[in-house]
Every structure is written in C-alpha cells, then in structure tokens.
Design an enzyme around this catalytic site. Sequence first.
Site, PDB file in Angstrom:
ATOM      1  N   LYS A 127      15.522  -4.084 -12.084  1.00  0.00           N
ATOM      2  CA  LYS A 127      15.741  -5.035 -10.981  1.00  0.00           C
ATOM      3  C   LYS A 127      14.523  -5.945 -10.802  1.00  0.00           C
ATOM      4  O   LYS A 127      14.675  -7.158 -10.667  1.00  0.00           O
ATOM      5  CB  LYS A 127      15.987  -4.249  -9.685  1.00  0.00           C
ATOM      6  CG  LYS A 127      15.918  -5.093  -8.432  1.00  0.00           C
ATOM      7  CD  LYS A 127      16.150  -4.286  -7.170  1.00  0.00           C
ATOM      8  CE  LYS A 127      14.925  -3.647  -6.580  1.00  0.00           C
ATOM      9  NZ  LYS A 127      14.023  -4.553  -5.841  1.00  0.00           N
ATOM     10  N   ASN A 128      13.337  -5.347 -10.810  1.00  0.00           N
ATOM     11  CA  ASN A 128      12.143  -6.140 -10.515  1.00  0.00           C
ATOM     12  C   ASN A 128      11.723  -7.050 -11.666  1.00  0.00           C
ATOM     13  O   ASN A 128      10.834  -7.888 -11.508  1.00  0.00           O
ATOM     14  CB  ASN A 128      10.977  -5.234 -10.102  1.00  0.00           C
ATOM     15  CG  ASN A 128      11.170  -4.694  -8.694  1.00  0.00           C
ATOM     16  OD1 ASN A 128      12.098  -5.094  -7.988  1.00  0.00           O
ATOM     17  ND2 ASN A 128      10.289  -3.793  -8.285  1.00  0.00           N
ATOM     18  N   ARG A 173      12.562 -10.287   0.061  1.00  0.00           N
ATOM     19  CA  ARG A 173      11.261 -10.946  -0.052  1.00  0.00           C
ATOM     20  C   ARG A 173      11.063 -11.626  -1.406  1.00  0.00           C
ATOM     21  O   ARG A 173      10.368 -12.632  -1.500  1.00  0.00           O
ATOM     22  CB  ARG A 173      10.144  -9.934   0.122  1.00  0.00           C
ATOM     23  CG  ARG A 173      10.011  -9.352   1.489  1.00  0.00           C
ATOM     24  CD  ARG A 173       8.825  -8.421   1.493  1.00  0.00           C
ATOM     25  NE  ARG A 173       7.730  -9.030   0.765  1.00  0.00           N
ATOM     26  CZ  ARG A 173       6.857  -9.865   1.285  1.00  0.00           C
ATOM     27  NH1 ARG A 173       6.917 -10.172   2.548  1.00  0.00           N
ATOM     28  NH2 ARG A 173       5.907 -10.396   0.543  1.00  0.00           N
ATOM     29  N   CYS A 186       8.168  -6.594   6.730  1.00  0.00           N
ATOM     30  CA  CYS A 186       9.298  -5.760   6.367  1.00  0.00           C
ATOM     31  C   CYS A 186       8.925  -4.339   6.694  1.00  0.00           C
ATOM     32  O   CYS A 186       7.814  -4.065   7.132  1.00  0.00           O
ATOM     33  CB  CYS A 186       9.666  -5.917   4.899  1.00  0.00           C
ATOM     34  SG  CYS A 186       8.454  -5.225   3.801  1.00  0.00           S
ATOM     35  N   ARG A 243       2.958  -7.597   4.304  1.00  0.00           N
ATOM     36  CA  ARG A 243       3.226  -8.255   3.018  1.00  0.00           C
ATOM     37  C   ARG A 243       3.117  -9.784   3.051  1.00  0.00           C
ATOM     38  O   ARG A 243       4.105 -10.502   2.897  1.00  0.00           O
ATOM     39  CB  ARG A 243       4.601  -7.856   2.489  1.00  0.00           C
ATOM     40  CG  ARG A 243       4.662  -6.389   2.162  1.00  0.00           C
ATOM     41  CD  ARG A 243       6.025  -5.985   1.679  1.00  0.00           C
ATOM     42  NE  ARG A 243       6.207  -6.160   0.241  1.00  0.00           N
ATOM     43  CZ  ARG A 243       7.297  -5.767  -0.412  1.00  0.00           C
ATOM     44  NH1 ARG A 243       8.287  -5.217   0.223  1.00  0.00           N
ATOM     45  NH2 ARG A 243       7.392  -5.962  -1.701  1.00  0.00           N
ATOM     46  N   ASP A 267       6.300   2.415  -5.763  1.00  0.00           N
ATOM     47  CA  ASP A 267       7.762   2.529  -5.698  1.00  0.00           C
ATOM     48  C   ASP A 267       8.266   3.925  -6.083  1.00  0.00           C
ATOM     49  O   ASP A 267       9.466   4.183  -5.992  1.00  0.00           O
ATOM     50  CB  ASP A 267       8.425   1.477  -6.606  1.00  0.00           C
ATOM     51  CG  ASP A 267       8.364   0.082  -5.996  1.00  0.00           C
ATOM     52  OD1 ASP A 267       7.995  -0.038  -4.817  1.00  0.00           O
ATOM     53  OD2 ASP A 267       8.697  -0.887  -6.716  1.00  0.00           O
ATOM     54  N   ILE A 279      -1.222   0.739  -1.699  1.00  0.00           N
ATOM     55  CA  ILE A 279      -0.659  -0.602  -1.925  1.00  0.00           C
ATOM     56  C   ILE A 279      -0.071  -1.188  -0.637  1.00  0.00           C
ATOM     57  O   ILE A 279      -0.309  -2.348  -0.313  1.00  0.00           O
ATOM     58  CB  ILE A 279       0.433  -0.577  -3.030  1.00  0.00           C
ATOM     59  CG1 ILE A 279      -0.106   0.078  -4.311  1.00  0.00           C
ATOM     60  CG2 ILE A 279       0.952  -1.988  -3.318  1.00  0.00           C
ATOM     61  CD1 ILE A 279      -1.199  -0.658  -5.028  1.00  0.00           C
ATOM     62  N   ARG A 301      20.785  -1.892  -2.819  1.00  0.00           N
ATOM     63  CA  ARG A 301      19.917  -3.009  -3.231  1.00  0.00           C
ATOM     64  C   ARG A 301      19.274  -2.733  -4.583  1.00  0.00           C
ATOM     65  O   ARG A 301      18.957  -3.667  -5.323  1.00  0.00           O
ATOM     66  CB  ARG A 301      18.798  -3.223  -2.205  1.00  0.00           C
ATOM     67  CG  ARG A 301      19.259  -3.816  -0.903  1.00  0.00           C
ATOM     68  CD  ARG A 301      18.070  -4.160  -0.051  1.00  0.00           C
ATOM     69  NE  ARG A 301      17.102  -4.939  -0.807  1.00  0.00           N
ATOM     70  CZ  ARG A 301      15.828  -5.110  -0.468  1.00  0.00           C
ATOM     71  NH1 ARG A 301      15.366  -4.563   0.620  1.00  0.00           N
ATOM     72  NH2 ARG A 301      15.033  -5.832  -1.210  1.00  0.00           N
TER      73      ARG A 301
HETATM   74  C1  UD1 Z   1       6.458  -5.950  -6.145  1.00  0.00           C
HETATM   75  C2  UD1 Z   1       7.737  -5.172  -6.288  1.00  0.00           C
HETATM   76  C3  UD1 Z   1       7.762  -4.000  -5.331  1.00  0.00           C
HETATM   77  C4  UD1 Z   1       6.510  -3.143  -5.539  1.00  0.00           C
HETATM   78  C5  UD1 Z   1       5.251  -3.981  -5.486  1.00  0.00           C
HETATM   79  C6  UD1 Z   1       4.001  -3.209  -5.842  1.00  0.00           C
HETATM   80  C7  UD1 Z   1       9.340  -6.858  -6.979  1.00  0.00           C
HETATM   81  C8  UD1 Z   1      10.515  -7.682  -6.634  1.00  0.00           C
HETATM   82  N1  UD1 Z   1       8.850  -6.066  -6.017  1.00  0.00           N
HETATM   83  O1  UD1 Z   1       6.407  -6.442  -4.814  1.00  0.00           O
HETATM   84  O2  UD1 Z   1       8.938  -3.230  -5.579  1.00  0.00           O
HETATM   85  O3  UD1 Z   1       6.453  -2.141  -4.531  1.00  0.00           O
HETATM   86  O4  UD1 Z   1       5.356  -5.079  -6.420  1.00  0.00           O
HETATM   87  O5  UD1 Z   1       4.129  -2.612  -7.075  1.00  0.00           O
HETATM   88  O6  UD1 Z   1       8.861  -6.867  -8.087  1.00  0.00           O
HETATM   89  N2  UD1 Z   1      -0.365  -9.042  -0.935  1.00  0.00           N
HETATM   90  C9  UD1 Z   1      -1.123  -9.876  -0.166  1.00  0.00           C
HETATM   91  N3  UD1 Z   1      -1.019 -11.220  -0.367  1.00  0.00           N
HETATM   92  C10 UD1 Z   1      -0.174 -11.765  -1.303  1.00  0.00           C
HETATM   93  C11 UD1 Z   1       0.600 -10.898  -2.090  1.00  0.00           C
HETATM   94  C12 UD1 Z   1       0.494  -9.530  -1.889  1.00  0.00           C
HETATM   95  O7  UD1 Z   1      -1.887  -9.429   0.679  1.00  0.00           O
HETATM   96  O8  UD1 Z   1      -0.128 -12.986  -1.423  1.00  0.00           O
HETATM   97  C13 UD1 Z   1      -0.437  -7.573  -0.715  1.00  0.00           C
HETATM   98  C14 UD1 Z   1       0.881  -7.041  -0.171  1.00  0.00           C
HETATM   99  O9  UD1 Z   1       0.966  -7.167   1.227  1.00  0.00           O
HETATM  100  C15 UD1 Z   1       0.843  -5.608  -0.603  1.00  0.00           C
HETATM  101  C16 UD1 Z   1       0.093  -5.673  -1.947  1.00  0.00           C
HETATM  102  O10 UD1 Z   1      -0.597  -6.922  -1.943  1.00  0.00           O
HETATM  103  O11 UD1 Z   1       0.097  -4.831   0.298  1.00  0.00           O
HETATM  104  C17 UD1 Z   1       1.002  -5.581  -3.169  1.00  0.00           C
HETATM  105  O12 UD1 Z   1       1.912  -6.655  -3.173  1.00  0.00           O
HETATM  106  P1  UD1 Z   1       2.527  -7.276  -4.494  1.00  0.00           P
HETATM  107  O13 UD1 Z   1       1.894  -6.645  -5.697  1.00  0.00           O
HETATM  108  O14 UD1 Z   1       2.502  -8.741  -4.386  1.00  0.00           O
HETATM  109  O15 UD1 Z   1       4.024  -6.742  -4.408  1.00  0.00           O
HETATM  110  P2  UD1 Z   1       5.363  -7.591  -4.423  1.00  0.00           P
HETATM  111  O16 UD1 Z   1       5.336  -8.610  -5.501  1.00  0.00           O
HETATM  112  O17 UD1 Z   1       5.703  -8.016  -3.039  1.00  0.00           O
END
Ligand code: UD1
Length: 421
Positions: A22-23, A93, A117, A122, A306, A328, A398
């Site tokens: 999915k991701n 998201r 969320c 996030r 995850d 994370i 989902r």
């Molecule tokens: C993706 C995955 C999700 C997984 C996560 C971490 C998808 C669709 N989703 O989510 O299932 O749990 O990676 O492996 O692939 N952060 C910031 N600023 C930003 C971006 C992120 O502070 O601009 C923080 C987030 O709040 C979080 C951490 O970084 O605490 C990790 O986020 P990120 O790696 O970006 O995860 P996602 O891409 O949202």
Amino acid sequence: MDRILIRGGRPLSGAIAIGGAKNAALPLMAAGLLTEERLTLENVPRLEDIRTMASLLAQHGIAVEWGPEKKTLGLGGRITSTEAPYDIVRKMRASVLVLGPLLARCGEARVSLPGGCAIGTRPVDLHLKGLEQMGAVIRIEGGYIVASVAGRLRGAEIVLPFPSVGATENLLMAASLAEGQTIIANAAREPEIGDLAECLAAMGARVSGIGGDRLVIEGATKLHGACHAIIPDRIETGTYLCAAAIAGGEIDLRGARLGDVAALARALDDAGVEISETATGILARRRNGLAGVDVMTEPYPGFPTDMQAQFMALMSVAEGAAMITETIFENRFMHVPELNRMGARVNVHGASAIVRGVPHLSGAPVMATDLRASVSLVLAGLAARGETVVSRVYHLDRGYEAVEAKLAACGADIERIAEDR
Ligand code: UD1
C-alpha cells in the site's frame, strides 16, 4: 459499520499470498501526475486507501482504471485541477504526496493541510521546506498549502533533518521534473522509496543512490509512460509473521521478501519464532513458547513503527517482560488500553511501554483508532480465550485486503459481521 469476530485459541496452518505494498502504491499513483502518458501499475492492492487516492487523482482530471483482473491500475489523462480538497486529504494523509508532482508539472498546487491524526501531529514542514529550496513560493491560506513556482522547479541540495518517508517521496517526484540536479541527503531508505525511484527511472528520470540515504536526481523536462510492478507489502508480511507467532503453527507467506522485514525477523527469532526464506517467500513457525524481546522503532532499516502494535500484541503473551520504545510518532500507543482490556499487562512511560507477558489473554469487545492498532487487536484475538469482537473495521480495510479470509484459510476461527446483522 462491520465488525470482526474472532474465537481464539486455534493454531494456524497454511499459505497466505502477500499483496502489493500500500505504501508503495500511494506515491506511485501520485507519480501518475508527472506524465501526460499512461502509467500502468501492477500488483496494486485493493484497499480503501487506494480508492481514496484514485478519487483524488480523478479530481485532478486523471482517469484511473482497474485492469480486468483487478490487480492492475492504468493512470492517464490531462490535469484539469491542481486542487486537493480537504474532504479527501482529511481521510488520508498520504494525499499530500500530490503536492510535489502537481507543482513540478503545472507550476502550482493548492493542497489541503492534512492536520493531526490519531497517532500524532504529523506536520509536513519538511516537504514544504524542501520544495521552497527548489524555488517554490508557499503560503498557508484557509487551511490549504498554496504553492507556486515561476517556470520550473530548480535542482537543490536538500538535507533532511529527519529521514521522513513522505518528504523524501514528494521531493524525489518534484526533482524528477526540476531543472538540473537535486540531492536529497539523509533521505529515508524504506523499500517503498526504492520502488518509487525505480518507477521514476522507468519513466525517464535519472536517479542514482537508490536504496541509500543520498539520492541524486537529474531532472528531465518531460517524463514518459511506463509499466511498473509494485513490491510486496512488508507490513502485511510482518503482520502475518506475528499472526503465526501469536497463534502458533506454521504459515507460508507467498511472495514475501525476507530482506524487507529483516529487523522484525531478528526480533521474532529472538522471541523463539523460526523464520526461514523459501523459494516462494517466507515460512514462519512457532512450536514452543515465546520469550520477551525489547524493540525500538526507527527509520528503515530499523524496526518499523508500523509493526509496533502487532509486536506488542505478541509480547503480551510472551514469557517475561519486553520494553517497546516508539521513536517515530509521539502518540502511537492507542492500542494499549484495548490490549489491557483483553488481560494484557502493559504500562506506558513516555515513549516506552513495558509489557509483562501473561499466560493467556481473554476475548473482549475492542476497537481501535488506527490501522495497525486495529490489526494488533485481531492478532490478540487469535491468541485469546473466548470471543473477541473488533469494531471500527474501516481502519483495517484501509490497509489489509481480506484479512479475515486470509486468516480463516489458515484455520483461524474468524468472520466479518456485516453492519446490518
Ligand atoms: C509513512 C508511512 C507510514 C509510516 C511512516 C513511518 C506511507 C503512506 N505512510 O508515513 O505508514 O508509519 O512513514 O515509517 O508511506 N515529520 C515531520 N515533518 C515532516 C514530515 C514528517 O515532523 O515534514 C515527522 C512526523 O510527524 C513523524 C515522523 O516525522 O513523527 C515520520 O514521518 P514520515 O516518515 O514522514 O511518515 P509518513 O510519510 O507520514
């Protein structure tokens, strides 16, 4: 709303086919915005999140069609709108992944801010800062990210302060149509990013450093169509590895890749689960009891956030204690009170949870607030005495295709109760 009913206590035996990730599929679908030609994705899982992304792309003017076997998605068409509305983004998201491609292709985008969320605040600041370094002008207006660029985005050297998965993907897609070279340092290294980079390369982008933490992208003026097969879902794989571990028995995970779940496989091995690679995937077997193992979530190749909830369900019936630390997301222990209602002994202290194993869980009505938390309750139900009913199953839908059918085929006593029954 549907519920899942589980009567626990049955060991598992059989084979489960692992679907496409999915991701990986979500950013790959967003990559369809980067070309006017057709992008064909194979091995696409049939999940609610995929349908949400399809409706978002449709709103941008992209036709999204399932192939006859319902495993292939064809994307193509002219972009008629660069707006990603709140109603879709708030559902998922990952919708924010259209920002980079829209901006790179059309020079403008208006994308709703995703907001918080269940698992934390996030933010998307790293996505926005990176795009600004590439020449985008961005402001927040009425809850929307309003981004534009005069001419093309320009290559830049971007050092991510944290290897964010989504920021790496958004910037990688934007860079593939930018002028000149972009370097993304401290890039996330999740296998889904490698999959996206491979697809972009097939579309004509020049990406080097795939799989590493420094991606170098030479932007192209135009990308062309391609056909790309999506990698197997490592989180679905990990979830069923935990299912075999918690219920006992033996499961053959067809199409799974051991290399993508190495950190989890090590933890399971320490807990007493036999994991081996086969010609067709991974075999997981548990004959004896489980031992408590400490884990800490980290960016890939560390232990995945995850998989944290599922591993906690497992540790709740292990012998001895386990400390599970979440680094994370700041609020990802929403499953703890529900597991405790089933008789688990879990205490949370800040970012760590101490799990003291109990000999058995007992079935209970439970519900969860996010996808992985929901499936952890299903796993707990497999091991519990008596009946467990998991509500709010839309979270499961989902991210897991036919979870109850896949587990039932391996001998679990599990069924979906439709809303009207
Ligand atoms: C993706 C995955 C999700 C997984 C996560 C971490 C998808 C669709 N989703 O989510 O299932 O749990 O990676 O492996 O692939 N952060 C910031 N600023 C930003 C971006 C992120 O502070 O601009 C923080 C987030 O709040 C979080 C951490 O970084 O605490 C990790 O986020 P990120 O790696 O970006 O995860 P996602 O891409 O949202």
